[in-house]
Structure formats: C-alpha cells, structure tokens
Enzyme design. Structure first.
Site, PDB file in Angstrom:
ATOM      1  N   ASP A  56       0.837  -1.198   0.000  1.00  0.00           N
ATOM      2  CA  ASP A  56       0.000   0.000   0.000  1.00  0.00           C
ATOM      3  C   ASP A  56       0.874   1.250   0.000  1.00  0.00           C
ATOM      4  OD1 ASP A  56      -2.235  -1.539  -0.134  1.00  0.00           O
ATOM      5  OD2 ASP A  56      -3.041  -0.998   1.823  1.00  0.00           O
ATOM      6  N   HIS A  95     -10.094  -6.135   8.890  1.00  0.00           N
ATOM      7  CA  HIS A  95      -9.477  -7.124   7.999  1.00  0.00           C
ATOM      8  C   HIS A  95      -9.292  -8.492   8.652  1.00  0.00           C
ATOM      9  CE1 HIS A  95      -8.959  -3.916   5.177  1.00  0.00           C
ATOM     10  NE2 HIS A  95      -8.140  -3.252   5.958  1.00  0.00           N
ATOM     11  N   HIS A 125      -1.625  -3.538   6.041  1.00  0.00           N
ATOM     12  CA  HIS A 125      -3.062  -3.739   5.808  1.00  0.00           C
ATOM     13  C   HIS A 125      -3.940  -3.194   6.928  1.00  0.00           C
ATOM     14  CE1 HIS A 125      -6.187  -5.121   3.301  1.00  0.00           C
ATOM     15  NE2 HIS A 125      -6.489  -6.228   3.947  1.00  0.00           N
TER      16      HIS A 125
END
Length: 517
Positions: A248, A376, A403
């Site tokens: 990311d 998540h 994440h």
C-alpha cells in the site's frame, strides 16, 4: 484466483501483474449494472476504487479457502455461494458498511511537477544484488535517454550506465517515460552522487554496509497525507540504511495522477536510501471487463529485483543485506497455494539460505496472518495455512505486515500458538494512509493471549540488526513534532538457538513438528 484467467500470463509470467480478471462470471452476467455504476455519478465513481479492491480480495479469499480450487485453462468451478457473497458484499460496501470505524481521513498532499518535461521526477533507488542499485525515475518527455551518470564526489561523474524504459496506459491516462537503470558495482557504505537523463540536478544516496550492524526503517500503508509527511519526517531524523515497505504505497486507487504525486512526494527520501517494497491491495487497480490487468502501475513504476532472486514476478522476490540478512518479500494478492509459482519459488529460495552465513531471515507481506484488530479479520488466513509451515521450518525470525492501520506485536508464534521457534509477527500498517486508523481491537479474540502490544496510532518501526545473534526492534509513535518510542524489544536470532535447530528432513517442506516453549 477464481477471477483470473491464465490466458495472458500462465504461471511463468515475467510479471504476475499481467493476470487478467475478465473471467468473473458475476460481472460478465451483469455488465450493464457494472457500467452503470461506473458512469452514473461522480460519487459512485469515487466509491469504485474501494469496491473493486474489496471485491477482488473477497474473490481471492473465496478461491484460496476452497479445497476444490480449480483454475484450468482460465475456467473457474462454479460456486453460487461465493458469487452471492461477492455481490452482497459489494452492495453492503456501497452503503458504507466497512465493518469497523475509522476517524476522518487526513488531507491528501498533492505534489506537482513544476519543471520542464525533460526534467527527472519521482526518483527512487532500490537495491539489486550485493553491489548494484537501480535508479528509477519518470520524464514527461519521451525522448530523454535512460542514462545515469554517477561518482563519489559532488558534480564529478566518473561512471555512466544505460538502462531500459517503459510506460503504460490506464483508461484515458498515459504515463510518462519510466526509466530503470542499474548502476554498479558500488562500494558498500559509500555516498554516491548521480544525475538522471543528463539533467544537471544532482541526487545522492548511500549504499548499505557490507557487514553488521544494519538499520532498517519499516513502514506500511504509507499514502501521501499530512500523516505520511509526519511519519517520513520522523524517519529522516535518524539515520538508516534501507526502508522496507510491506504494501500500500500511493493509495492512488485507479486515479493514476496520484501515482505521479506520490513519486514526487517520496522523492526526497526514496532518492537517498534504497526503498524495497511489496504490493498491497491498493496496488491492484483492476476492473473486471474494463481494465483486466492488476498491478500495472505498480509493476511499471516500482520495479524490484525479482529476476535476480529467481522469481518470475515483481510481486515476490528476495535479497540479501550486509551478507547476514536475507529479506523475503511475499505477495498476498497473487496465488500462494502449494501448486503456485510463488510457493514453489519460496521453497527454492529458502533452500538456498545458509543460516550460518546468513543468520537473520525476515519476511514482509501485506495481509496479516495474526491480527486481533477488528479490521481485515481473517484476510490472511488462507495464505497462513498455505505458507506458514515453510517459514516455521526455515526458522524465520520476524514477519512484518501492513493492511491493518494500527500497530501490533505478537509473541513468537506458530499455528495460532506461542512457539519459541516461530517468528515474531509485527503489524506496521500505520504509515499515514488517507483512510485513517483502525482503532478497535477485539479483546476476546482467540489469539489475544499472543498479542503483546497494540495501539492505533501513526508511526514507523526500526529494526537494528546489531550482530549475528541480536537485533533491536522499536516502534516510534508520531507525537506531532516528536517521535516517541512506544514499544521496543530485543530479538534473538533463531539461527543461534540450540532448541530451534533446523531439522533437515522437514526444512522447506509443509511438514512440521511443533517445538514446545
């Protein structure tokens, strides 16, 4: 993956990012619905980046958790429940049901290019082998040569290297000319000065040392917000040798100019030290039917040394640092079961590691295998079941993930139990992303007893590998203008543990024998 067709890349593709996702039956059955979503309103269009990333992840999880997983000549086994799950999830997501609460996002900092089209921009450096670096940059002028002049004194360029270039299109966007040039051989722990494309603007970087100690800065889920600026400013205050990023990067999420802005935003840092990255879900950027190639921008812009490590994909690779540390970057969003190219490559890569010569072994990937945050949950479970035994048998020392937009550190663990011969798992997805923090942790989670520290704050980590047997880990919280060490621990290399000697009959296989504490 059940959304993927092998027709474009097979399992030996040079870039697994060339996978195509046009074989999704649901969206083939509802092309009018999908097209309507795409063009109906500005608000829905802005929602689509989250929709396509979330749907891609859901389909991937459905595929990899099924024991009857089949992907033969691009055809998927039909499971109505999985299609229904994807469709319902897309609908719920469109209503804003995200599963956890985040604070208001930080302001995105847009960094513009205000120089000539031939001027190098988005300059960043990555390590290639023991004594080379790859210089990457972009020019709007397509005629600029892919050449780097460099030397050990400012303004004096004794050496020169020529490389390659690429570009890509994404809907109506066309990238600039993306240059990649390998330079070397280079001396260790040395500052080099360089210029790109013959333009006189001078940059400099320092090569990593040839021996320990080595200092890594580790930060995930970076983005380009005010929070990101704070994190990188704190990273720069203390010297380090290399930055590791477990996925990311830009949070462009299909808005390609944000990739350009991100490259300019990180250039003052990424042009001075090697940045080694792997992909996250926000790098996928694929739309079924409309744009079938995931990771296209990521693969074109952030080329890593995958070929040098025997990998066929830019999504997973490995490299050595200071002759004593083997770093493995894995891909959470490409195939990882025992029949996959990534799995087979990992087995071969681990088998090459001599733990006497290379006492430290660390792994980075995006979706966490251990996580007590409500965000998540379970998204890394299929990959954990597929690959955890390989890492355990190889006595990996630490696994760093992103994440989840928070910080969390676990005990040494294997198969959901404390195990003195397992790796330490650390979530470091708090770099500064535009989505905010994941504040909620589940105190009743089944692995809560394994979690030693967690906090939902932005920050970064430092791994200082001091010698063959000891390394110091610290997590630095962003406290406005200051950076506060909020968590720290000394790590012992498992290669030095008599109790954790590697069993040659089990090493690099899926068979394990648990060691008791």
């Amino acid at each position: 993956m059940t959304w993927l067709s092998n027709s474009s890349h097979g399992r030996s593709s040079r870039y697994e990012g060339r996978q195509v996702i046009c074989s999704m039956p649901m969206l083939k059955a509802f092309p009018i619905l999908y097209s309507t979503f795409f063009i109906s309103s500005r608000h829905v269009f802005l929602l689509l980046p989250r929709l396509h990333v979330y749907a891609y992840t859901l389909s991937f999880r459905a595929a990899t958790t099924s024991s009857s997983r089949s992907l033969v000549q691009g055809k998927m086994s039909t499971r109505p429940w999985s299609l229904a799950l994807v469709f319902i999830s897309l609908f719920l997501l469109s209503l804003g049901a995200s599963g956890f609460t985040r604070p208001a996002p930080g302001r995105i900092i847009t960094t513009r290019h205000n120089k000539s089209e031939s001027h190098p921009q988005q300059v960043h450096v990555s390590a290639v082998g023991a004594d080379q670096m790859r210089i990457s940059w972009i020019t709007d002028d397509k005629h600029v040569a892919s050449i780097v002049d460099y030397g050990k004194a400012p303004g004096k360029y004794d050496l020169s290297a020529t490389g390659e270039h690429t570009s890509y299109r994404y809907f109506f966007y066309t990238s600039g000319k993306i240059h990649h040039v390998k330079i070397g051989p280079l001396e260790p722990d040395t500052v080099y000065y360089y210029r790109c494309g013959g333009v006189d603007d001078e940059f400099s970087f320092k090569t990593p040392p040839a021996s320990l100690p080595v200092e890594f800065a580790i930060v995930g889920d970076l983005g380009q917000t005010e929070w990101t600026a704070s994190t990188l400013a704190h990273v720069r205050k203390t010297n380090y040798d290399m930055l590791l990023l477990p996925g990311d990067l830009s949070y462009a999420d299909t808005q390609q100019p944000l990739w350009d802005s991100f490259g300019r935003f990180v250039e003052p840092y990424a042009s001075k030290r090697p940045w080694m990255v792997t992909q996250g879900n926000h790098e996928i950027e694929a739309f079924p039917i409309l744009h079938c190639h995931p990771f296209e921008a990521y693969n074109a812009r952030w080329r890593m040394p995958f070929e040098e490590s025997g990998s066929t994909s830019n999504l997973y690779y490995s490299f050595d640092v200071a002759g004593a540390i083997h770093v493995i970057m894995l891909g959470s969003y490409t195939d990882f079961d025992s029949k996959s190219a990534q799995y087979k490559w990992l087995v071969q890569d681990l088998a090459k590691v001599d733990r006497w010569r290379t006492p430290w072994l660390i792994v980075l990937l995006h979706a966490p295998w251990y996580n007590t945050n409500t965000a998540h949950q379970g998204e890394g479970e299929a990959m954990r079941k597929a690959m955890e035994s390989l890492l355990y048998n190889a006595r990996v020392d630490a696994v760093f993930v992103g994440h989840v937009h928070a910080y969390e550190r676990f005990k040494r663990v294997y198969d959901n139990e404390a195990n003195s011969c397992g790796p330490v798992h650390i979530t470091i997805g708090d770099g500064g992303n535009r989505e905010g923090l994941a504040r909620d942790f589940d105190e009743g989670h089944k692995t809560v007893s394994l979690s030693l520290f967690h906090e939902a704050s932005f920050g970064h980590g430092r791994l200082s590998v001091v010698n063959r047997t000891h390394a110091h880990w610290s997590w630095h919280r962003n406290d406005e203008s200051d950076s506060t060490v909020a968590d720290e621990v000394w790590l012992d290399s498992l290669s030095a543990s008599e109790a954790c000697k590697i069993d040659p009959s089990l090493a690099y296989s899926g068979t394990t024998t648990k060691d008791e504490l």
